[in-house]
Design a protein around this motif. Structure first.
Motif, PDB file in Angstrom:
ATOM      1  N   GLU A  51       0.830  -1.203   0.000  1.00 37.80           N
ATOM      2  CA  GLU A  51       0.000   0.000   0.000  1.00 37.80           C
ATOM      3  C   GLU A  51       0.869   1.259   0.000  1.00 37.80           C
ATOM      4  OE1 GLU A  51      -3.847   1.559   2.470  1.00 37.80           O
ATOM      5  OE2 GLU A  51      -2.247   0.609   3.605  1.00 37.80           O
ATOM      6  N   ALA A  52       1.919   1.273   0.821  1.00 41.45           N
ATOM      7  CA  ALA A  52       2.815   2.432   0.865  1.00 41.45           C
ATOM      8  C   ALA A  52       3.563   2.603  -0.452  1.00 41.45           C
ATOM      9  CB  ALA A  52       3.799   2.289   2.026  1.00 41.45           C
ATOM     10  N   VAL A  53       3.996   1.492  -1.039  1.00 38.42           N
ATOM     11  CA  VAL A  53       4.735   1.556  -2.302  1.00 38.42           C
ATOM     12  C   VAL A  53       3.867   2.145  -3.404  1.00 38.42           C
ATOM     13  CG1 VAL A  53       5.814   0.174  -4.126  1.00 38.42           C
ATOM     14  CG2 VAL A  53       6.303  -0.326  -1.721  1.00 38.42           C
ATOM     15  N   VAL A  54       2.667   1.607  -3.588  1.00 37.24           N
ATOM     16  CA  VAL A  54       1.859   2.034  -4.740  1.00 37.24           C
ATOM     17  C   VAL A  54       1.209   3.393  -4.550  1.00 37.24           C
ATOM     18  CG1 VAL A  54       1.439  -0.317  -5.515  1.00 37.24           C
ATOM     19  CG2 VAL A  54      -0.261   0.819  -4.084  1.00 37.24           C
ATOM     20  N   ASN A  55       1.231   3.915  -3.358  1.00 37.22           N
ATOM     21  CA  ASN A  55       0.678   5.246  -3.134  1.00 37.22           C
ATOM     22  C   ASN A  55       1.754   6.325  -3.107  1.00 37.22           C
ATOM     23  OD1 ASN A  55      -2.319   5.093  -2.895  1.00 37.22           O
ATOM     24  ND2 ASN A  55      -1.721   3.442  -1.513  1.00 37.22           N
ATOM     25  N   ALA A  56       2.958   5.963  -3.539  1.00 35.68           N
ATOM     26  CA  ALA A  56       4.025   6.948  -3.686  1.00 35.68           C
ATOM     27  C   ALA A  56       3.664   7.866  -4.859  1.00 35.68           C
ATOM     28  CB  ALA A  56       5.350   6.242  -3.950  1.00 35.68           C
ATOM     29  N   PRO A  57       3.885   9.156  -4.703  1.00 39.63           N
ATOM     30  CA  PRO A  57       3.544  10.086  -5.787  1.00 39.63           C
ATOM     31  C   PRO A  57       4.217   9.694  -7.099  1.00 39.63           C
ATOM     32  CG  PRO A  57       4.122  11.279  -3.794  1.00 39.63           C
ATOM     33  CD  PRO A  57       4.450   9.825  -3.545  1.00 39.63           C
ATOM     34  N   GLY A  58       3.435   9.672  -8.165  1.00 33.59           N
ATOM     35  CA  GLY A  58       3.959   9.402  -9.494  1.00 33.59           C
ATOM     36  C   GLY A  58       4.128   7.942  -9.859  1.00 33.59           C
ATOM     37  N   LEU A  59       3.874   7.027  -8.942  1.00 29.38           N
ATOM     38  CA  LEU A  59       4.051   5.615  -9.257  1.00 29.38           C
ATOM     39  C   LEU A  59       2.973   5.148 -10.224  1.00 29.38           C
ATOM     40  CD1 LEU A  59       5.568   2.835  -7.620  1.00 29.38           C
ATOM     41  CD2 LEU A  59       3.151   2.415  -8.041  1.00 29.38           C
ATOM     42  N   THR A  60       3.397   4.448 -11.261  1.00 34.60           N
ATOM     43  CA  THR A  60       2.488   3.893 -12.259  1.00 34.60           C
ATOM     44  C   THR A  60       2.939   2.481 -12.578  1.00 34.60           C
ATOM     45  OG1 THR A  60       3.817   4.560 -14.168  1.00 34.60           O
ATOM     46  CG2 THR A  60       2.205   6.185 -13.329  1.00 34.60           C
ATOM     47  N   ALA A  61       2.142   1.785 -13.365  1.00 34.82           N
ATOM     48  CA  ALA A  61       2.540   0.459 -13.833  1.00 34.82           C
ATOM     49  C   ALA A  61       3.864   0.562 -14.589  1.00 34.82           C
ATOM     50  CB  ALA A  61       1.456  -0.141 -14.716  1.00 34.82           C
ATOM     51  N   ASP A  62       4.032   1.635 -15.353  1.00 34.79           N
ATOM     52  CA  ASP A  62       5.251   1.802 -16.144  1.00 34.79           C
ATOM     53  C   ASP A  62       6.493   2.050 -15.298  1.00 34.79           C
ATOM     54  OD1 ASP A  62       3.900   1.402 -18.537  1.00 34.79           O
ATOM     55  OD2 ASP A  62       3.529   3.543 -18.829  1.00 34.79           O
ATOM     56  N   THR A  63       6.356   2.557 -14.098  1.00 33.65           N
ATOM     57  CA  THR A  63       7.517   2.735 -13.216  1.00 33.65           C
ATOM     58  C   THR A  63       7.729   1.522 -12.324  1.00 33.65           C
ATOM     59  OG1 THR A  63       6.235   3.905 -11.516  1.00 33.65           O
ATOM     60  CG2 THR A  63       7.325   5.252 -13.201  1.00 33.65           C
ATOM     61  N   LEU A  64       6.663   0.812 -12.001  1.00 33.93           N
ATOM     62  CA  LEU A  64       6.771  -0.344 -11.109  1.00 33.93           C
ATOM     63  C   LEU A  64       7.282  -1.593 -11.830  1.00 33.93           C
ATOM     64  CD1 LEU A  64       6.338  -1.418  -8.262  1.00 33.93           C
ATOM     65  CD2 LEU A  64       3.926  -1.782  -8.832  1.00 33.93           C
ATOM     66  N   LYS A  65       6.833  -1.823 -13.051  1.00 38.04           N
ATOM     67  CA  LYS A  65       7.231  -3.047 -13.775  1.00 38.04           C
ATOM     68  C   LYS A  65       8.739  -3.180 -13.945  1.00 38.04           C
ATOM     69  CE  LYS A  65       2.964  -3.918 -16.276  1.00 38.04           C
ATOM     70  NZ  LYS A  65       2.331  -4.078 -17.599  1.00 38.04           N
ATOM     71  N   PRO A  66       9.451  -2.143 -14.391  1.00 35.57           N
ATOM     72  CA  PRO A  66      10.904  -2.315 -14.542  1.00 35.57           C
ATOM     73  C   PRO A  66      11.599  -2.595 -13.206  1.00 35.57           C
ATOM     74  CG  PRO A  66      10.173  -0.320 -15.649  1.00 35.57           C
ATOM     75  CD  PRO A  66       9.009  -0.845 -14.873  1.00 35.57           C
ATOM     76  N   TRP A  67      11.115  -1.980 -12.149  1.00 34.63           N
ATOM     77  CA  TRP A  67      11.723  -2.203 -10.838  1.00 34.63           C
ATOM     78  C   TRP A  67      11.538  -3.652 -10.403  1.00 34.63           C
ATOM     79  CZ3 TRP A  67      10.189  -3.335  -5.790  1.00 34.63           C
ATOM     80  CH2 TRP A  67      11.157  -3.104  -4.817  1.00 34.63           C
ATOM     81  N   LEU A  68      10.365  -4.204 -10.611  1.00 38.18           N
ATOM     82  CA  LEU A  68      10.132  -5.605 -10.259  1.00 38.18           C
ATOM     83  C   LEU A  68      10.905  -6.551 -11.184  1.00 38.18           C
ATOM     84  CD1 LEU A  68       6.291  -5.477  -9.568  1.00 38.18           C
ATOM     85  CD2 LEU A  68       8.114  -5.843  -7.881  1.00 38.18           C
ATOM     86  N   ARG A  69      11.058  -6.180 -12.424  1.00 33.10           N
ATOM     87  CA  ARG A  69      11.750  -7.024 -13.401  1.00 33.10           C
ATOM     88  C   ARG A  69      13.248  -7.103 -13.115  1.00 33.10           C
ATOM     89  NH1 ARG A  69      10.618  -4.253 -17.909  1.00 33.10           N
ATOM     90  NH2 ARG A  69      12.506  -3.057 -17.632  1.00 33.10           N
ATOM     91  N   ASP A  70      13.832  -6.009 -12.692  1.00 32.46           N
ATOM     92  CA  ASP A  70      15.283  -5.939 -12.502  1.00 32.46           C
ATOM     93  C   ASP A  70      15.648  -6.320 -11.078  1.00 32.46           C
ATOM     94  OD1 ASP A  70      15.435  -5.045 -15.125  1.00 32.46           O
ATOM     95  OD2 ASP A  70      15.305  -2.943 -14.531  1.00 32.46           O
ATOM     96  N   SER A  71      15.780  -7.622 -10.846  1.00 34.58           N
ATOM     97  CA  SER A  71      15.949  -8.123  -9.479  1.00 34.58           C
ATOM     98  C   SER A  71      17.200  -7.601  -8.794  1.00 34.58           C
ATOM     99  CB  SER A  71      15.946  -9.649  -9.463  1.00 34.58           C
ATOM    100  OG  SER A  71      17.057 -10.154 -10.162  1.00 34.58           O
ATOM    101  N   HIS A  72      18.146  -7.065  -9.538  1.00 31.64           N
ATOM    102  CA  HIS A  72      19.334  -6.517  -8.880  1.00 31.64           C
ATOM    103  C   HIS A  72      18.987  -5.299  -8.021  1.00 31.64           C
ATOM    104  CE1 HIS A  72      19.090  -4.184 -12.639  1.00 31.64           C
ATOM    105  NE2 HIS A  72      19.610  -3.208 -11.934  1.00 31.64           N
TER     106      HIS A  72
END
Length: 124
Positions: free
Chosen positions: A68-89
């Motif tokens: 809930e805290a992560v996705v309610n960060a200002p400006g967070l979208t599917a387009d910003t979240l997907k690369p972060w989840l994809r890049d496990s490093h």
């Protein structure tokens, strides 16, 4: 962009979330609305819930931000979240595992159901 998201996630870890535990029965619990978000919730329960509150609640590990805290960060979208989840490093060492592309799509679909324009980080 990824560094900014990582910093944002780290900052939200300090806030925790609103309700202890991961109650699925509360009236405020948010439910998936389609197949993708339901699969994402199932993935989160299986792979993420040992550390993160995957619904509303305080994360089992204080240093792990709630979804809930992560996705309610200002400006967070599917387009910003997907690369972060994809890049496990980008994950902390204990989270160093790969997520299949379809699972990322499902997890993001679920996580976005937790967005709330009236969200306020809780005080601890």
């Amino acid at each position: 962009m990824i560094l900014a998201l990582a910093c944002l996630v780290a900052a939200t870890a300090a806030y925790g979330s609103m309700v202890a535990g991961q109650s699925e029965s509360g009236a405020t619990a948010i439910r998936p609305v389609d197949g993708a978000s339901a699969r994402g919730l199932n993935f989160a329960r299986t792979h993420c819930s040992a550390c993160h509150a995957v619904n509303m609640g305080i994360s089992p590990k204080r240093e792990a931000p709630s979804f809930e805290a992560v996705v309610n960060a200002p400006g967070l979208t599917a387009d910003t979240l997907k690369p972060w989840l994809r890049d496990s490093h980008n994950y902390p060492e204990v989270m160093n595992f790969a997520i299949e592309p379809a699972q990322i799509d499902d997890l993001v679909a679920y996580m976005l159901t937790l967005q709330n324009s009236e969200y306020t980080p809780p005080t601890q």
